[in-house]
Design an enzyme around this catalytic site. Structure first.
Site, mmCIF file in Angstrom:
data_model
loop_
_atom_site.group_PDB
_atom_site.id
_atom_site.type_symbol
_atom_site.label_atom_id
_atom_site.label_comp_id
_atom_site.label_asym_id
_atom_site.label_seq_id
_atom_site.Cartn_x
_atom_site.Cartn_y
_atom_site.Cartn_z
ATOM 1 N N ASP A 198 0.844 -1.189 0.000
ATOM 2 C CA ASP A 198 0.000 0.000 0.000
ATOM 3 C C ASP A 198 0.880 1.241 0.000
ATOM 4 O O ASP A 198 2.092 1.161 0.168
ATOM 5 C CB ASP A 198 -0.972 -0.015 1.182
ATOM 6 C CG ASP A 198 -0.282 -0.086 2.528
ATOM 7 O OD1 ASP A 198 0.935 0.170 2.584
ATOM 8 O OD2 ASP A 198 -0.956 -0.401 3.513
ATOM 9 N N SER A 199 0.278 2.389 -0.196
ATOM 10 C CA SER A 199 1.069 3.602 -0.427
ATOM 11 C C SER A 199 1.577 4.259 0.844
ATOM 12 O O SER A 199 2.448 5.121 0.794
ATOM 13 C CB SER A 199 0.221 4.620 -1.191
ATOM 14 O OG SER A 199 -0.794 5.157 -0.356
ATOM 15 N N GLY A 200 1.010 3.880 1.989
ATOM 16 C CA GLY A 200 1.351 4.546 3.242
ATOM 17 C C GLY A 200 0.395 5.640 3.625
ATOM 18 O O GLY A 200 0.401 6.120 4.763
ATOM 19 N N GLY A 201 -0.453 6.050 2.699
ATOM 20 C CA GLY A 201 -1.357 7.169 2.968
ATOM 21 C C GLY A 201 -2.328 6.912 4.101
ATOM 22 O O GLY A 201 -2.543 7.778 4.954
ATOM 23 N N PHE A 202 -2.917 5.715 4.131
ATOM 24 C CA PHE A 202 -3.911 5.423 5.165
ATOM 25 C C PHE A 202 -3.281 5.459 6.551
ATOM 26 O O PHE A 202 -3.852 6.015 7.501
ATOM 27 C CB PHE A 202 -4.562 4.060 4.915
ATOM 28 C CG PHE A 202 -5.551 3.667 5.974
ATOM 29 C CD1 PHE A 202 -6.828 4.196 5.971
ATOM 30 C CD2 PHE A 202 -5.209 2.785 6.990
ATOM 31 C CE1 PHE A 202 -7.752 3.848 6.947
ATOM 32 C CE2 PHE A 202 -6.123 2.426 7.969
ATOM 33 C CZ PHE A 202 -7.392 2.964 7.948
ATOM 34 N N HIS A 236 -5.623 -21.379 10.838
ATOM 35 C CA HIS A 236 -6.974 -21.815 10.485
ATOM 36 C C HIS A 236 -7.740 -20.715 9.763
ATOM 37 O O HIS A 236 -8.385 -20.959 8.728
ATOM 38 C CB HIS A 236 -7.753 -22.237 11.738
ATOM 39 C CG HIS A 236 -9.228 -22.334 11.488
ATOM 40 N ND1 HIS A 236 -9.808 -23.408 10.849
ATOM 41 C CD2 HIS A 236 -10.241 -21.451 11.745
ATOM 42 C CE1 HIS A 236 -11.112 -23.194 10.732
ATOM 43 N NE2 HIS A 236 -11.408 -22.022 11.264
ATOM 44 N N GLY A 288 -11.339 4.063 0.561
ATOM 45 C CA GLY A 288 -12.274 4.876 1.314
ATOM 46 C C GLY A 288 -13.555 4.179 1.691
ATOM 47 O O GLY A 288 -14.562 4.832 1.967
ATOM 48 N N ASP A 306 -2.234 8.330 -1.898
ATOM 49 C CA ASP A 306 -3.536 8.986 -1.869
ATOM 50 C C ASP A 306 -3.887 9.391 -0.450
ATOM 51 O O ASP A 306 -3.244 8.990 0.510
ATOM 52 C CB ASP A 306 -4.620 8.069 -2.436
ATOM 53 C CG ASP A 306 -4.938 6.891 -1.500
ATOM 54 O OD1 ASP A 306 -3.999 6.376 -0.854
ATOM 55 O OD2 ASP A 306 -6.105 6.485 -1.420
ATOM 56 N N GLN A 357 -11.327 7.303 -5.238
ATOM 57 C CA GLN A 357 -11.859 7.896 -4.020
ATOM 58 C C GLN A 357 -13.153 8.636 -4.353
ATOM 59 O O GLN A 357 -13.635 8.573 -5.469
ATOM 60 C CB GLN A 357 -10.825 8.825 -3.382
ATOM 61 C CG GLN A 357 -9.597 8.116 -2.835
ATOM 62 C CD GLN A 357 -9.867 7.306 -1.566
ATOM 63 O OE1 GLN A 357 -10.976 7.306 -1.028
ATOM 64 N NE2 GLN A 357 -8.850 6.605 -1.071
ATOM 65 N N ASP A 395 -7.823 -7.394 0.775
ATOM 66 C CA ASP A 395 -6.890 -7.591 1.890
ATOM 67 C C ASP A 395 -7.589 -7.163 3.164
ATOM 68 O O ASP A 395 -8.489 -6.316 3.138
ATOM 69 C CB ASP A 395 -5.618 -6.752 1.718
ATOM 70 C CG ASP A 395 -5.849 -5.299 2.138
ATOM 71 O OD1 ASP A 395 -5.486 -4.944 3.276
ATOM 72 O OD2 ASP A 395 -6.429 -4.518 1.350
ATOM 73 N N CYS A 423 -7.513 -27.890 12.604
ATOM 74 C CA CYS A 423 -8.743 -28.695 12.665
ATOM 75 C C CYS A 423 -8.461 -30.190 12.580
ATOM 76 O O CYS A 423 -9.203 -31.005 13.141
ATOM 77 C CB CYS A 423 -9.699 -28.267 11.550
ATOM 78 S SG CYS A 423 -10.399 -26.604 11.791
ATOM 79 N N CYS A 481 -12.991 -28.599 7.709
ATOM 80 C CA CYS A 481 -11.744 -27.899 7.395
ATOM 81 C C CYS A 481 -10.569 -28.872 7.460
ATOM 82 O O CYS A 481 -10.488 -29.705 8.358
ATOM 83 C CB CYS A 481 -11.536 -26.750 8.383
ATOM 84 S SG CYS A 481 -10.015 -25.820 8.101
ATOM 85 N N CYS A 530 -7.280 -27.832 7.601
ATOM 86 C CA CYS A 530 -6.061 -27.191 8.093
ATOM 87 C C CYS A 530 -5.508 -27.967 9.281
ATOM 88 O O CYS A 530 -6.219 -28.749 9.923
ATOM 89 C CB CYS A 530 -6.344 -25.739 8.485
ATOM 90 S SG CYS A 530 -7.104 -25.524 10.109
#
Length: 375
Positions: free
Chosen positions: A90-94, A333, A214, A144, A187, A264, A307, A302, A304
Site C-alpha cells: 500500500d502507499s502509506g497514505g492510510f 486456520h 475509502g 492517496d 476515491q 486484503d 482442525c 476444514c 487445516c
C-alpha cells in the site's frame, strides 16, 4: 498487452489471473496482511500452505522500520521476509492519516511525525513510489489521501481531487518494468458523481489495475455495497479491481458478486490472535466456556492442521492460558478458511453457479445464528 486475463464471468463476478514478476495471482484473491515484513504468527511456508498466492506489505511501517533502503540492501522484501511470491504494497497514505501525529497535508504531500520515535518525515507521491520500488513490490499503489467518513460532498471532492493530482505524480514517478504494476485508487466517499469523476480521471491517466479506497471505514455494509453497486462499472473491464481493507467473509462474498477481484484485511490474523475462529457456520469465540470439554474440531469440514489435529477444548485451554500456540494455530486456520472461501468463489464463477454458492454461504451461516448469538 494487459497482464490480467478474465477466464470466466458470472453476472458481474469475474474469475481471472494476474501475472506479476513473481508469479500468477488467481482472482478473486485474498491477500494476507504482512504489515512489517511478516504475517503475524505465521511462517512464510505456513502462509503458502493455506493457499495464499500474494501478500500485502505496508509502506508506512517498513519505511519507518527497518527502512526501505535497508530492505533493498537485502535484495528486496521478497528475500528479506522469505516470500518468493507476489507482493502488493500500500502507499502509506492510510497509516499516515490514522497513526501519525501532527500531520499536515499540502499539495506536496504529508508532513508528519513518526509514531515510533517522533521523527519528522515528509511523504510525497514520489517518495511513496520510490519506497515501494526499493521494496520491490510487484504491485505498487498510488499515494492517496483516504477520505474520512463521514465527509460532506465538498470535503470528499477536495480530498478526492488532491488524490487524483497525486495519482498523476505517482504515475510519472513509477519505473515501468515487465511484471510490475501500478494501481490507481478511486476515491470520492459515498458519492456516485465523485466516484465516477475519480474513475474517469484515473482511467485517463492509465493504470495496470484500479483499487477502490475509502470504504469499510465506518459506513456500514449496506452503504458499502451501495457504492460497490456502481463504482466497479466505471472501471475498465480488462483490468483487476481491488477493494482495499475488506474484510469479513460476508463482505468479500458480496463484493465479488459486484465485480471485485482482490481483497486484503487484517481480520483473519488479528482475530486469530484474540481467540476468534472463522468457520463455514459463522465465528467461534474460543475463549467461551462452552468449548472447555468439547472434543470436536473447530470446523469438521476444514483440512487445516488446527482442525485436523486439535480439539476446541484444547484451543480454549491455549487461549485461556495465553500460550502462543493458540494464536498461531487459529491464525493458520483463519487464513486457510479465507483461502478456501476464495477457491470456492473462483470455482463457482467458472461453473456459472455463483448465485447458488452465495445462497449456500448465507444459509450455512443462518443455520448457526443461534450458536453465534450464544458465542
Amino acid at each position: 498487452m494487459s497482464d490480467f486475463s478474465i477466464l470466466a464471468t458470472d453476472g458481474k463476478a469475474r474469475r481471472g489471473a494476474l501475472t506479476t514478476a513473481h508469479g500468477v495471482v488467481n482472482t478473486p484473491a485474498f491477500m494476507p496482511v504482512g504489515t512489517a515484513g511478516t504475517v503475524k504468527a505465521m511462517l512464510p511456508e505456513s502462509v503458502k500452505a493455506t493457499g495464499a498466492e500474494i501478500l500485502l506489505g505496508n509502506t508506512y511501517h517498513l519505511m519507518l522500520r527497518p527502512g526501505a533502503e535497508r530492505v533493498a540492501h537485502f535484495g528486496g522484501l521478497h528475500k528479506f521476509m522469505n516470500w518468493p511470491g507476489p507482493i502488493l504494497t500500500d502507499s502509506g497514505g492510510f497509516q499516515v492519516m490514522s497513526l501519525a501525529s501532527l500531520r499536515k497535508i499540502t499539495e506536496e504531500g504529508v508532513a508528519f511525525r513518526s509514531h515510533i520515535d517522533g521523527a519528522k518525515i515528509m511523504l510525497t507521491p514520489e517518495r511513496s513510489i520510490e519506497i515501494q520500488h526499493l521494496l520491490d513490490a510487484d504491485i505498487t499503489m498510488c499515494f492517496d489521501e483516504c477520505t474520512a467518513f463521514p465527509a460532506t460532498p465538498e470535503q470528499a471532492a477536495h480530498s478526492m481531487r488532491l488524490s487524483m493530482r497525486w495519482a498523476e505524480r505517482s504515475r510519472k514517478a513509477f519505473q515501468a518494468r515487465p511484471g510490475y504494476h501500478l494501481f490507481g485508487i478511486v476515491q470520492g466517499g459515498i458519492y456516485r458523481e465523485l466516484r465516477e469523476e475519480s474513475a474517469k480521471t484515473l482511467t485517463g491517466i492509465g493504470f495496470e489495475g484500479y483499487a477502490i479506497g475509502g470504504l469499510a471505514i465506518g459506513e456500514g455494509q449496506q452503504e458499502m455495497f451501495r457504492v460497490l453497486d456502481f463504482t466497479p462499472d466505471f472501471l475498465p473491464l480488462d483490468r483487476p479491481r481491488y477493494l482495499m481493507g475488506v474484510g469479513r467473509p460476508e463482505d468479500i462474498v458480496g463484493a465479488v458478486a459486484r465485480g471485485i477481484d482482490m481483497f486484503d484485511c487484517v481480520m483473519p490474523t488479528r482475530s486469530g490472535r484474540t481467540g476468534l475462529a472463522f468457520t463455514r457456520r459463522g465465528e467461534l469465540n474460543m475463549r467461551n466456556a462452552r468449548h472447555t470439554d468439547d472434543t470436536g474440531p473447530i470446523d469438521p469440514e476444514c483440512s487445516c492442521p488446527a482442525c485436523r489435529n486439535y480439539s476446541r477444548g484444547y484451543f480454549h485451554h491455549l487461549i485461556k492460558a495465553k500460550e502462543m500456540l493458540g494464536p498461531m494455530l487459529l491464525t493458520w486456520h483463519n487464513l486457510h478458511y479465507y483461502q478456501e472461501l476464495m477457491q470456492g468463489l473462483r470455482a463457482a464463477i467458472a461453473a456459472g453457479t455463483l448465485d447458488a454458492f452465495v445462497a449456500d454461504f448465507h444459509a450455512q451461516r443462518a443455520e448457526s445464528e443461534s450458536d453465534r448469538s450464544a458465542d
